[in-house]
Design a protein around this motif. Structure first.
Motif, mmCIF file in Angstrom:
data_model
loop_
_atom_site.group_PDB
_atom_site.id
_atom_site.type_symbol
_atom_site.label_atom_id
_atom_site.label_comp_id
_atom_site.label_asym_id
_atom_site.label_seq_id
_atom_site.Cartn_x
_atom_site.Cartn_y
_atom_site.Cartn_z
ATOM 1 N N PRO A 17 0.673 -1.134 -0.119
ATOM 2 C CA PRO A 17 -0.087 0.083 0.015
ATOM 3 C C PRO A 17 0.852 1.303 0.028
ATOM 4 C CG PRO A 17 -0.956 -1.621 1.543
ATOM 5 C CD PRO A 17 0.255 -2.203 0.979
ATOM 6 N N HIS A 18 1.979 1.203 0.539
ATOM 7 C CA HIS A 18 2.970 2.471 0.773
ATOM 8 C C HIS A 18 3.579 3.094 -0.555
ATOM 9 C CE1 HIS A 18 6.188 -0.288 1.402
ATOM 10 N NE2 HIS A 18 7.054 0.867 1.016
ATOM 11 N N LEU A 19 3.478 2.047 -1.398
ATOM 12 C CA LEU A 19 4.138 2.349 -2.688
ATOM 13 C C LEU A 19 2.842 2.341 -3.946
ATOM 14 C CD1 LEU A 19 7.060 -0.159 -3.030
ATOM 15 C CD2 LEU A 19 7.002 2.440 -2.991
ATOM 16 N N ARG A 20 1.772 1.803 -3.738
ATOM 17 C CA ARG A 20 0.763 1.779 -4.412
ATOM 18 C C ARG A 20 0.085 3.513 -4.856
ATOM 19 N NH1 ARG A 20 -3.601 -1.830 -2.331
ATOM 20 N NH2 ARG A 20 -1.788 -3.098 -2.721
ATOM 21 N N VAL A 21 0.378 4.453 -3.976
ATOM 22 C CA VAL A 21 0.096 5.498 -4.032
ATOM 23 C C VAL A 21 0.844 6.366 -5.241
ATOM 24 C CG1 VAL A 21 1.816 6.600 -2.297
ATOM 25 C CG2 VAL A 21 -0.404 7.686 -2.846
ATOM 26 N N ALA A 22 2.150 5.761 -5.298
ATOM 27 C CA ALA A 22 2.874 6.233 -6.547
ATOM 28 C C ALA A 22 2.211 6.099 -7.912
ATOM 29 C CB ALA A 22 4.114 5.666 -6.552
ATOM 30 N N ILE A 23 1.188 5.217 -7.941
ATOM 31 C CA ILE A 23 0.422 4.697 -9.113
ATOM 32 C C ILE A 23 -0.930 5.214 -8.982
ATOM 33 C CG2 ILE A 23 -0.521 2.732 -10.567
ATOM 34 C CD1 ILE A 23 1.604 0.896 -9.352
ATOM 35 N N ASP A 24 -1.617 5.138 -8.000
ATOM 36 C CA ASP A 24 -2.959 5.804 -7.869
ATOM 37 C C ASP A 24 -2.989 7.295 -7.893
ATOM 38 O OD1 ASP A 24 -3.952 3.246 -7.684
ATOM 39 O OD2 ASP A 24 -3.942 3.084 -5.375
ATOM 40 N N ASP A 25 -2.210 8.066 -7.214
ATOM 41 C CA ASP A 25 -2.197 9.413 -7.003
ATOM 42 C C ASP A 25 -0.408 9.900 -7.288
ATOM 43 O OD1 ASP A 25 -2.798 11.907 -6.570
ATOM 44 O OD2 ASP A 25 -2.686 11.996 -4.513
ATOM 45 N N PRO A 26 0.071 9.837 -8.550
ATOM 46 C CA PRO A 26 1.350 9.883 -8.756
ATOM 47 C C PRO A 26 1.659 11.648 -8.573
ATOM 48 C CG PRO A 26 0.365 9.656 -10.930
ATOM 49 C CD PRO A 26 -0.403 9.199 -9.841
ATOM 50 N N VAL A 27 2.893 11.719 -8.283
ATOM 51 C CA VAL A 27 3.500 12.973 -8.219
ATOM 52 C C VAL A 27 4.156 13.619 -9.578
ATOM 53 C CG1 VAL A 27 3.769 12.954 -5.678
ATOM 54 C CG2 VAL A 27 5.871 12.533 -7.206
ATOM 55 N N ILE A 28 4.326 12.748 -10.268
ATOM 56 C CA ILE A 28 4.890 12.929 -11.726
ATOM 57 C C ILE A 28 3.756 12.658 -12.756
ATOM 58 C CG2 ILE A 28 6.968 12.502 -11.196
ATOM 59 C CD1 ILE A 28 6.962 9.878 -12.360
ATOM 60 N N GLY A 29 3.795 13.125 -14.068
ATOM 61 C CA GLY A 29 2.717 13.136 -14.889
ATOM 62 C C GLY A 29 3.161 13.377 -16.503
ATOM 63 N N VAL A 30 2.546 13.207 -17.172
ATOM 64 C CA VAL A 30 2.407 13.494 -18.786
ATOM 65 C C VAL A 30 1.091 14.134 -19.226
ATOM 66 C CG1 VAL A 30 2.835 12.677 -21.223
ATOM 67 C CG2 VAL A 30 4.154 11.467 -19.079
ATOM 68 N N PRO A 31 1.247 15.401 -19.769
ATOM 69 C CA PRO A 31 -0.089 15.943 -20.065
ATOM 70 C C PRO A 31 -0.778 15.168 -21.364
ATOM 71 C CG PRO A 31 1.710 17.375 -20.367
ATOM 72 C CD PRO A 31 2.362 16.123 -20.222
ATOM 73 N N PRO A 32 -2.115 15.205 -21.162
ATOM 74 C CA PRO A 32 -2.873 14.195 -22.244
ATOM 75 C C PRO A 32 -2.376 14.645 -23.390
ATOM 76 C CG PRO A 32 -4.266 15.162 -20.503
ATOM 77 C CD PRO A 32 -2.986 15.783 -20.296
ATOM 78 N N GLY A 33 -2.232 13.199 -24.331
ATOM 79 C CA GLY A 33 -2.126 13.439 -25.609
ATOM 80 C C GLY A 33 -3.301 13.436 -26.502
ATOM 81 N N ILE A 34 -3.343 13.885 -27.989
ATOM 82 C CA ILE A 34 -4.304 13.788 -28.779
ATOM 83 C C ILE A 34 -4.067 12.665 -29.737
ATOM 84 C CG2 ILE A 34 -5.505 14.921 -30.586
ATOM 85 C CD1 ILE A 34 -5.162 17.553 -29.373
ATOM 86 N N ARG A 35 -4.757 11.355 -29.604
ATOM 87 C CA ARG A 35 -4.326 10.372 -30.405
ATOM 88 C C ARG A 35 -5.573 10.191 -31.579
ATOM 89 N NH1 ARG A 35 -3.117 7.368 -26.883
ATOM 90 N NH2 ARG A 35 -5.207 6.552 -26.363
ATOM 91 N N ALA A 36 -5.161 10.288 -32.823
ATOM 92 C CA ALA A 36 -6.190 10.145 -33.894
ATOM 93 C C ALA A 36 -6.445 8.384 -33.933
ATOM 94 C CB ALA A 36 -5.755 10.809 -35.141
ATOM 95 N N GLU A 37 -7.567 7.965 -33.883
ATOM 96 C CA GLU A 37 -7.687 6.513 -33.781
ATOM 97 C C GLU A 37 -7.321 5.924 -35.155
ATOM 98 O OE1 GLU A 37 -8.410 2.698 -32.143
ATOM 99 O OE2 GLU A 37 -8.506 4.832 -31.318
#
Length: 245
Positions: free
Chosen positions: A112-132
């Motif tokens: 659980p103490h590491l799962r927060v890095a997945i559920d609520d990460p402090v790092i991130g990537v802006p959403p991309g636009i992907r044409a299907e």
């Protein structure tokens, strides 16, 4: 570094190596003494860890050997999360789903103490636009790059000039945030990088390229490294503009 950590790192160094490594090379990588490496290698070999050694050549870990799962550090977990986020934002639909599945599998086994890095990460990537539509093409391009089959491409370059060519794809990647296909071009008898958004049409051929995709990748990467080294050297030798009058 504790001894257990050092033993694991030695195995990691051997696993990543493309061939035998000397004790000195391992010691340099781990910033420890050659004597310590000799002692650790001897201890692991005595415990029947499949490490081959040859005088004057070095040490090599036999293929197929693996360790039981080890717990990830926070930095390692965040690196995986960041990579998966980037793929989910910019990759094709197949890779995006695979990235989400990987994170779900990791979240299921970390404490659980590491799962927060997945559920609520402090790092991130802006959403991309992907044409299907493009995503579907990219998924098939990855398939052709794995299988070593040829493509017939109608391409529009930066100047708007159209060309038709047969290429041997070996990698799908990203150049300056743009999806690109790396391939050997029969028309130019050289490697070329094609922006996928400039490919006007594709014909997925059944004929195989005469060279393996692994060999093509190695040749292209070696060429890219040489060109980068030449560019760096040219910059180093160029006169400093501030000293010119």
């Amino acid at each position: 570094m504790r001894r257990a950590e050092r033993l694991f790192e030695i195995l990691q160094v051997l696993r990543r190596a493309k061939g035998p490594l000397t004790a000195q090379a391992i010691a340099d990588t781990l910033e420890t003494s050659r004597r310590t490496v000799y002692r650790d290698l001897g201890a692991m070999m005595a415990q029947r860890v499949p490490i081959r050694s040859e005088a004057g050549i070095g040490y090599e870990l036999e293929r197929g050997f693996d360790l039981p799962p080890l717990m990830l550090t926070t930095d390692e977990l965040e690196a995986m999360v960041l990579g998966a986020q980037w793929v989910a934002a910019h990759g094709d639909a197949g890779l995006a789903k695979a990235a989400a599945d990987v994170l779900a599998k990791i979240a299921a086994v970390v404490p659980p103490h590491l799962r927060v890095a997945i559920d609520d990460p402090v790092i991130g990537v802006p959403p991309g636009i992907r044409a299907e539509g493009i995503g579907l093409v990219v998924g098939r391009l990855r398939e052709w790059s794995r299988s070593g089959r040829k493509l017939a491409v109608r391409y529009i370059d930066e100047a708007g000039t159209r060309s038709e060519r047969v290429v041997w794809p070996f990698m799908v990647g990203y150049v300056a945030g743009v999806q690109a296909l790396m391939a050997w071009c029969e028309l130019r008898s050289d490697f070329r990088v094609f922006r996928i958004d400039r490919i006007e049409s594709l014909d997925f051929l059944t004929s195989a390229a005469p060279t393996s995709v692994a060999a093509l990748r190695r040749q292209w990467l070696a060429q890219e490294r040489r060109q980068k080294a030449m560019q760096d050297e040219a910059k180093r030798l160029a006169p400093d503009a501030r000293t010119q009058t």
